[in-house]
Write a protein that holds these residues in place. Structure first.
Motif, PDB file in Angstrom:
ATOM      1  N   UNK A 122       0.839  -1.185   0.000  1.00 14.56           N
ATOM      2  CA  UNK A 122       0.000   0.000   0.000  1.00 14.56           C
ATOM      3  C   UNK A 122       0.886   1.251   0.000  1.00 14.56           C
ATOM      4  N   UNK A 123       0.365   2.325  -0.598  1.00 14.83           N
ATOM      5  CA  UNK A 123       1.015   3.628  -0.493  1.00 14.83           C
ATOM      6  C   UNK A 123      -0.021   4.647  -0.064  1.00 14.83           C
ATOM      7  N   UNK A 124       0.439   5.741   0.535  1.00 17.61           N
ATOM      8  CA  UNK A 124      -0.505   6.765   0.969  1.00 17.61           C
ATOM      9  C   UNK A 124      -1.069   7.572  -0.190  1.00 17.61           C
ATOM     10  N   UNK A 125      -0.590   7.291  -1.418  1.00 17.22           N
ATOM     11  CA  UNK A 125      -1.131   7.956  -2.595  1.00 17.22           C
ATOM     12  C   UNK A 125      -2.359   7.226  -3.130  1.00 17.22           C
ATOM     13  N   UNK A 182       9.576   3.809 -11.086  1.00 18.33           N
ATOM     14  CA  UNK A 182       9.252   5.201 -10.781  1.00 18.33           C
ATOM     15  C   UNK A 182       9.133   5.950 -12.101  1.00 18.33           C
ATOM     16  N   UNK A 183       7.920   6.068 -12.582  1.00 18.16           N
ATOM     17  CA  UNK A 183       7.672   6.688 -13.885  1.00 18.16           C
ATOM     18  C   UNK A 183       7.195   8.129 -13.789  1.00 18.16           C
ATOM     19  N   UNK A 184       6.635   8.515 -12.645  1.00 16.35           N
ATOM     20  CA  UNK A 184       6.161   9.894 -12.482  1.00 16.35           C
ATOM     21  C   UNK A 184       6.185  10.258 -11.000  1.00 16.35           C
ATOM     22  N   UNK A 185       5.778  11.479 -10.709  1.00 12.49           N
ATOM     23  CA  UNK A 185       5.823  11.967  -9.333  1.00 12.49           C
ATOM     24  C   UNK A 185       4.804  11.287  -8.440  1.00 12.49           C
ATOM     25  N   UNK A 186       3.799  10.634  -9.042  1.00 16.05           N
ATOM     26  CA  UNK A 186       2.792   9.933  -8.244  1.00 16.05           C
ATOM     27  C   UNK A 186       3.379   8.723  -7.510  1.00 16.05           C
ATOM     28  N   UNK A 187       4.571   8.304  -7.899  1.00 18.06           N
ATOM     29  CA  UNK A 187       5.201   7.154  -7.237  1.00 18.06           C
ATOM     30  C   UNK A 187       5.806   7.538  -5.886  1.00 18.06           C
ATOM     31  N   UNK A 219      12.793  13.013  -7.194  1.00 19.35           N
ATOM     32  CA  UNK A 219      13.290  14.323  -7.607  1.00 19.35           C
ATOM     33  C   UNK A 219      12.431  14.869  -8.737  1.00 19.35           C
ATOM     34  N   UNK A 220      12.147  16.163  -8.661  1.00 17.80           N
ATOM     35  CA  UNK A 220      11.352  16.796  -9.707  1.00 17.80           C
ATOM     36  C   UNK A 220      12.058  16.684 -11.056  1.00 17.80           C
ATOM     37  N   UNK A 221      11.322  16.421 -12.122  1.00 23.31           N
ATOM     38  CA  UNK A 221      11.935  16.325 -13.448  1.00 23.31           C
ATOM     39  C   UNK A 221      12.363  17.701 -13.942  1.00 23.31           C
ATOM     40  N   UNK A 222      13.166  17.764 -15.004  1.00 23.29           N
ATOM     41  CA  UNK A 222      13.530  19.058 -15.592  1.00 23.29           C
ATOM     42  C   UNK A 222      12.281  19.832 -16.008  1.00 23.29           C
TER      43      UNK A 222
END
Length: 320
Positions: A65-68, A88-93, A123-126
């Motif tokens: 489970x994740x809190x997202x 880890x494909x996006x910030x939702x991960x 980390x935030x993407x460019x």
């Protein structure tokens, strides 16, 4: 009286075995992540391992489970631990993760307590690039040049650009396109250009772009730019017809001029050739008319004609 008040409670207790296990929860599993980092990059893959203690009953399921709000269930046939590979494909991960396990051969299964928590920071993407189209109205004439420019903010040392049409990446050289990317070490390093020399029906559509920056030896993708719609403006039918008529008229005019020029040249050549002349000599009424065809070069000059030759009799001189 007291028994009457206990009947609803007893009825609820009879339903509990169908909702949760009547036995005490199993001990919490051990939860680990590999590799361990303070911050993860987009494109990373981590292994989340949930390990249950050895119990009398076998483990039938693991859940993550994740809190997202995401949850993953993995069914196992044997063993006491399970590893889930998280891409880890996006910030939702990003977020906090826990795991639990279930034991028992038949329903209801016995759920364990929650494991320790693991925090994943991404980390935030460019930053997002911008996309511009030339011609600016985003409407290109058929057969004309189409130029699409992708501009990235900042000035990173190394970048790789990508263009997309309808969400699919454009490979340089496809559909007559030629992709030009500013070479590393030149200024500016934040611009790439997609050039299509001759736009056609395949050139219209939705375009976007993105880029990658090199970070710690890895290429990190940016989020894609806002999509831009490009439409193809077909050639007007009336304009094409007028152009064809003009070309046809010029063709026939040129052929006419060539014909007339050739005709007059031939007439001039014919006038220079040796021609014959027909002289008419008058005779008294009743006598036959005599025609003589001679070469003009042998005719006497006007001064010679004024004096009758000696060979002509006086009787014939009156007719000359």
């Amino acid at each position: 009286m007291e028994l009457t008040h206990l009947l609803p409670a007893l009825a609820c207790l009879q339903l509990l075995p169908w909702l949760v296990s009547p036995t005490a929860p199993n001990p919490a599993p051990a939860f680990s992540i590999d590799p361990q980092k303070d911050e993860y990059l987009l494109g990373d893959t981590v292994a989340l391992t949930c390990s249950a203690p050895h119990l009398r009953d076998p483990v039938t399921q693991f859940q993550y489970y994740s809190n997202m709000g995401s949850a993953v269930t993995s069914t196992v046939s044997s063993g006491w631990k399970e590893t889930y590979n998280l891409n880890i494909t996006d910030l939702q991960c990003a977020g906090e993760y826990i795991c639990v396990y279930y034991t028992g051969k038949t329903y209801p299964f016995n759920k364990s307590r929650e494991s320790n928590r693991i925090t994943i920071k991404v980390k935030d993407p460019p930053p997002q690039p911008t996309l511009s189209v030339n011609p600016p109205p985003r409407e290109v004439n058929e057969g004309h040049r189409l130029v699409i420019t992708c501009t990235a903010p900042g000035d990173a040392s190394e970048r790789r650009f990508h263009f997309y049409q309808h969400g699919a990446e454009i490979i340089p050289g496809d559909a007559g396109s030629a992709t030009h990317i500013t070479a590393p070490g030149t200024v500016p390093r934040n611009v790439a250009v997609l050039s299509i020399p001759r736009a056609d029906t395949n050139s219209s559509g939705e375009y976007s772009c993105g880029y990658e920056e090199k970070d710690s030896g890895r290429w990190i993708p940016s989020t894609r730019s806002q999509a831009v719609m490009v439409t193809l403006k077909e050639r007007p039918v009336a304009s094409s017809l007028s152009r064809e008529l003009a070309v046809g008229g010029a063709f026939f005019t040129l052929n006419g001029l060539i014909f007339l020029t050739t005709y007059f040249l031939m007439k001039c050549q014919d006038s220079r050739r040796t021609t014959t002349q027909t002289l008419y000599r008058a005779k008294p009424e009743g006598e036959p008319q005599i025609y003589s065809t001679i070469d003009p070069s042998v005719l006497p000059s006007p001064s010679e004609l004024s004096t009758p030759p000696a060979s002509v009799s006086p009787a014939d001189q009156q007719y000359i």
